[in-house]
Write a protein that holds these residues in place. Structure first.
Motif, PDB file in Angstrom:
ATOM      1  N   MET A   1       0.836  -1.192   0.000  1.00 20.66           N
ATOM      2  CA  MET A   1       0.000   0.000   0.000  1.00 20.66           C
ATOM      3  C   MET A   1       0.871   1.242   0.000  1.00 20.66           C
ATOM      4  O   MET A   1       1.890   1.313   0.677  1.00 20.66           O
ATOM      5  CB  MET A   1      -0.908   0.011   1.231  1.00 20.66           C
ATOM      6  CG  MET A   1      -1.946  -1.082   1.254  1.00 20.66           C
ATOM      7  SD  MET A   1      -3.250  -0.804   0.049  1.00 20.66           S
ATOM      8  CE  MET A   1      -4.045   0.640   0.750  1.00 20.66           C
ATOM      9  N   SER A   2       0.487   2.245  -0.771  1.00 17.98           N
ATOM     10  CA  SER A   2       1.239   3.499  -0.791  1.00 17.98           C
ATOM     11  C   SER A   2       0.906   4.308   0.458  1.00 17.98           C
ATOM     12  O   SER A   2      -0.100   4.074   1.133  1.00 17.98           O
ATOM     13  CB  SER A   2       0.895   4.303  -2.041  1.00 17.98           C
ATOM     14  OG  SER A   2      -0.486   4.621  -2.056  1.00 17.98           O
ATOM     15  N   VAL A   3       1.774   5.298   0.738  1.00 19.03           N
ATOM     16  CA  VAL A   3       1.597   6.138   1.917  1.00 19.03           C
ATOM     17  C   VAL A   3       0.653   7.284   1.580  1.00 19.03           C
ATOM     18  O   VAL A   3       0.805   7.954   0.557  1.00 19.03           O
ATOM     19  CB  VAL A   3       2.952   6.692   2.389  1.00 19.03           C
ATOM     20  CG1 VAL A   3       2.757   7.602   3.598  1.00 19.03           C
ATOM     21  CG2 VAL A   3       3.897   5.551   2.735  1.00 19.03           C
ATOM     22  N   VAL A  68       1.108   5.917  10.660  1.00 19.15           N
ATOM     23  CA  VAL A  68       2.450   5.332  10.745  1.00 19.15           C
ATOM     24  C   VAL A  68       3.547   6.394  10.869  1.00 19.15           C
ATOM     25  O   VAL A  68       4.744   6.063  10.882  1.00 19.15           O
ATOM     26  CB  VAL A  68       2.735   4.430   9.523  1.00 19.15           C
ATOM     27  CG1 VAL A  68       1.890   3.166   9.584  1.00 19.15           C
ATOM     28  CG2 VAL A  68       2.506   5.192   8.212  1.00 19.15           C
ATOM     29  N   GLY A  69       3.172   7.677  10.945  1.00 21.40           N
ATOM     30  CA  GLY A  69       4.187   8.711  11.080  1.00 21.40           C
ATOM     31  C   GLY A  69       3.562  10.095  11.152  1.00 21.40           C
ATOM     32  O   GLY A  69       2.355  10.271  10.921  1.00 21.40           O
ATOM     33  N   ASP A  97       9.647   1.996  10.860  1.00 20.40           N
ATOM     34  CA  ASP A  97      10.851   1.645  10.096  1.00 20.40           C
ATOM     35  C   ASP A  97      10.458   1.242   8.681  1.00 20.40           C
ATOM     36  O   ASP A  97      10.504   0.066   8.295  1.00 20.40           O
ATOM     37  CB  ASP A  97      11.603   0.527  10.809  1.00 20.40           C
ATOM     38  CG  ASP A  97      12.991   0.298  10.227  1.00 20.40           C
ATOM     39  OD1 ASP A  97      13.403   1.069   9.334  1.00 20.40           O
ATOM     40  OD2 ASP A  97      13.665  -0.657  10.668  1.00 20.40           O
ATOM     41  N   ASP A  98      10.076   2.240   7.914  1.00 16.09           N
ATOM     42  CA  ASP A  98       9.634   2.051   6.540  1.00 16.09           C
ATOM     43  C   ASP A  98      10.095   3.271   5.754  1.00 16.09           C
ATOM     44  O   ASP A  98       9.619   4.393   5.980  1.00 16.09           O
ATOM     45  CB  ASP A  98       8.108   1.911   6.502  1.00 16.09           C
ATOM     46  CG  ASP A  98       7.561   1.633   5.107  1.00 16.09           C
ATOM     47  OD1 ASP A  98       8.195   2.073   4.117  1.00 16.09           O
ATOM     48  OD2 ASP A  98       6.504   0.983   5.006  1.00 16.09           O
ATOM     49  N   TYR A 152      14.339   6.262  17.679  1.00 17.19           N
ATOM     50  CA  TYR A 152      14.893   4.933  17.453  1.00 17.19           C
ATOM     51  C   TYR A 152      16.165   5.007  16.608  1.00 17.19           C
ATOM     52  O   TYR A 152      16.392   5.969  15.861  1.00 17.19           O
ATOM     53  CB  TYR A 152      13.859   4.053  16.773  1.00 17.19           C
ATOM     54  CG  TYR A 152      12.690   3.684  17.660  1.00 17.19           C
ATOM     55  CD1 TYR A 152      12.872   2.891  18.784  1.00 17.19           C
ATOM     56  CD2 TYR A 152      11.396   4.129  17.364  1.00 17.19           C
ATOM     57  CE1 TYR A 152      11.802   2.547  19.598  1.00 17.19           C
ATOM     58  CE2 TYR A 152      10.317   3.780  18.174  1.00 17.19           C
ATOM     59  CZ  TYR A 152      10.528   2.993  19.283  1.00 17.19           C
ATOM     60  OH  TYR A 152       9.458   2.661  20.090  1.00 17.19           O
ATOM     61  N   GLU A 153      16.970   3.959  16.718  1.00 18.89           N
ATOM     62  CA  GLU A 153      18.268   3.922  16.026  1.00 18.89           C
ATOM     63  C   GLU A 153      18.122   3.955  14.513  1.00 18.89           C
ATOM     64  O   GLU A 153      19.021   4.414  13.798  1.00 18.89           O
ATOM     65  CB  GLU A 153      19.036   2.668  16.463  1.00 18.89           C
ATOM     66  CG  GLU A 153      20.488   2.649  16.047  1.00 18.89           C
ATOM     67  CD  GLU A 153      21.290   1.549  16.724  1.00 18.89           C
ATOM     68  OE1 GLU A 153      22.495   1.417  16.424  1.00 18.89           O
ATOM     69  OE2 GLU A 153      20.706   0.816  17.565  1.00 18.89           O
ATOM     70  N   TYR A 154      16.987   3.517  13.993  1.00 16.61           N
ATOM     71  CA  TYR A 154      16.830   3.500  12.538  1.00 16.61           C
ATOM     72  C   TYR A 154      16.556   4.888  11.953  1.00 16.61           C
ATOM     73  O   TYR A 154      16.658   5.073  10.731  1.00 16.61           O
ATOM     74  CB  TYR A 154      15.739   2.509  12.116  1.00 16.61           C
ATOM     75  CG  TYR A 154      14.332   2.815  12.588  1.00 16.61           C
ATOM     76  CD1 TYR A 154      13.536   3.773  11.946  1.00 16.61           C
ATOM     77  CD2 TYR A 154      13.767   2.115  13.650  1.00 16.61           C
ATOM     78  CE1 TYR A 154      12.244   4.036  12.359  1.00 16.61           C
ATOM     79  CE2 TYR A 154      12.468   2.362  14.078  1.00 16.61           C
ATOM     80  CZ  TYR A 154      11.705   3.313  13.432  1.00 16.61           C
ATOM     81  OH  TYR A 154      10.415   3.579  13.843  1.00 16.61           O
TER      82      TYR A 154
END
Length: 380
Positions: A1-3, A68-69, A97-98, A152-154
């Motif tokens: 799925m697109s954002v 998601v963000g 993480d995407d 987060y580290e990512y």
């Protein structure tokens, strides 16, 4: 799925924007969440005095119908004028993480900036230096503070993978075990400074604050921080706002002011430190003071039921730095830390290139335990 990117349009959306942080870091032992009320007031255009000279939009990212963000796009016109730039800032950035999500969020900020004639995107930054700033790049296993971001580290890994992002400024933060006593060298230096320059310590009282002394303290911050990365002096309305925000967390025993007796007790430097509220804030359910969050914060502030102290705002006027005025601040504060049982202190973000400010820790045991970065990218 697109954002799918959605712009915050109303209070319901703003609530979802703020609440995402609590879900994103649920169970994380190092993140220190802001109070919901502080976030709401800072992000509300009718409450934050920075909107006298800033404009902003907030964006939320959805994927498969789930948030998601998020990210804030901010244009600080006073900062752009001060630094002769055309920057749009990104702040309040959080993402899963995407890479598709982080790219879509930063693209939304870039598109907003271009629509306003901006030439660069920079961040993470807030409306002012009083907001949390800088993406954590080292120290992911260390507890955050009331004044600093955790991520987060990512996150920095995404910045590298997205390409064309360059280092704009790096910060360091120091972990400082409280010594058993004031270092002898510091005591001797303080005695010499007081005698030679007629500088002395003033302890601030609630009566001083009621009579407007807090504004004098922030005026010193304006003068001492003026040449630091991205800094713009605070307006009177902003100072009123920050006094109201920070005053409940102040233990005046942990605030030290240095004044010049030769100049009618003019303020030469300040040290505003507070008991660490990190653990207390983690116990505030979803950033709320009620039903029990207020009690955990009260225990930290009033009863010092915390192991550490945050060195929140320390500043000495340029003409007094070479005289060693900051030595008086720590000579006064260290015995108070020992009395209250604090085991460690933590500096706030310091520019990696600022050798002068880092030199003030030379007499102490110390460790650089966190690093963070602000990134820059061209929009043209």
């Amino acid at each position: 799925m697109s954002v799918e990117i959605k712009k915050v349009q109303n209070k319901k959306d703003l609530k979802a924007f703020i609440e995402f942080h609590y879900d994103h870091y649920k169970g994380n032992p190092y993140d220190v969440p802001s109070l919901y009320s502080d976030e709401f007031n800072t992000l509300s255009k009718d409450k934050n005095a920075a909107f006298d000279f800033c404009e902003a939009e907030y964006y939320m990212a959805y994927k498969d119908g789930k948030m998601v963000g998020r990210v804030a796009a901010i244009i600080n016109h006073r900062a752009n004028e001060r630094w002769n730039s055309k920057d749009v800032r990104f702040g309040w950035i959080e993402f899963i993480d995407d890479l598709e999500v982080s790219r879509a969020l930063l693209d939304a900020v870039g598109d907003y900036g271009r629509s306003k004639g901006m030439t660069h995107i920079v961040g993470p930054l807030g409306f002012s230096d009083m907001d949390r700033e800088g993406m954590l790049t080292f120290g992911f296993d260390r507890l955050s503070t009331i004044a600093t971001l955790y991520n987060y580290e990512y996150y920095p890994q995404h910045m590298e993978k997205l390409g064309n992002w360059k280092k704009d400024n790096d910060y360091v933060e120091y972990f400082l075990p409280v010594p058993d006593k004031v270092p002898e060298k510091l005591v001797k230096l303080s005695d010499m400074i007081q005698k030679r320059y007629n500088l002395h310590v003033k302890k601030v009282t609630p009566k001083d604050i009621r009579e407007g002394y807090a504004h004098k303290l922030f005026e010193i911050i304006n003068k001492t921080y003026i040449d630091l990365y991205g800094f713009v002096s605070l307006t009177d309305r902003q100072i009123d706002q920050y006094v109201k925000m920070f005053l409940p967390a102040v233990d005046f025993d942990l605030v030290t002011v240095i004044v010049d007796s030769n100049k009618d007790d003019m303020i030469a430097g300040i040290g505003i430190t507070i008991p660490s509220l990190s653990k207390a804030l983690q116990k505030c359910r979803r950033g709320r003071l009620f039903p029990f969050g207020w009690w955990h914060i009260l225990k930290a502030i009033k009863f010092h039921k915390t192991e550490g102290v945050d060195l929140l705002l320390i500043g000495v006027l340029p003409e007094y730095r070479s005289k060693g005025a900051n030595a008086l601040i720590f000579t006064d504060l260290i015995p108070r830390y020992i009395k209250h049982g604090f085991k460690w202190g933590e500096s706030q973000v310091e520019m990696e290139s600022n050798a002068g400010v880092q030199g003030q820790w030379s007499m102490f045991e110390k460790e650089i335990h966190k690093r963070r970065r602000c990134y820059r990218k061209s929009l043209v």
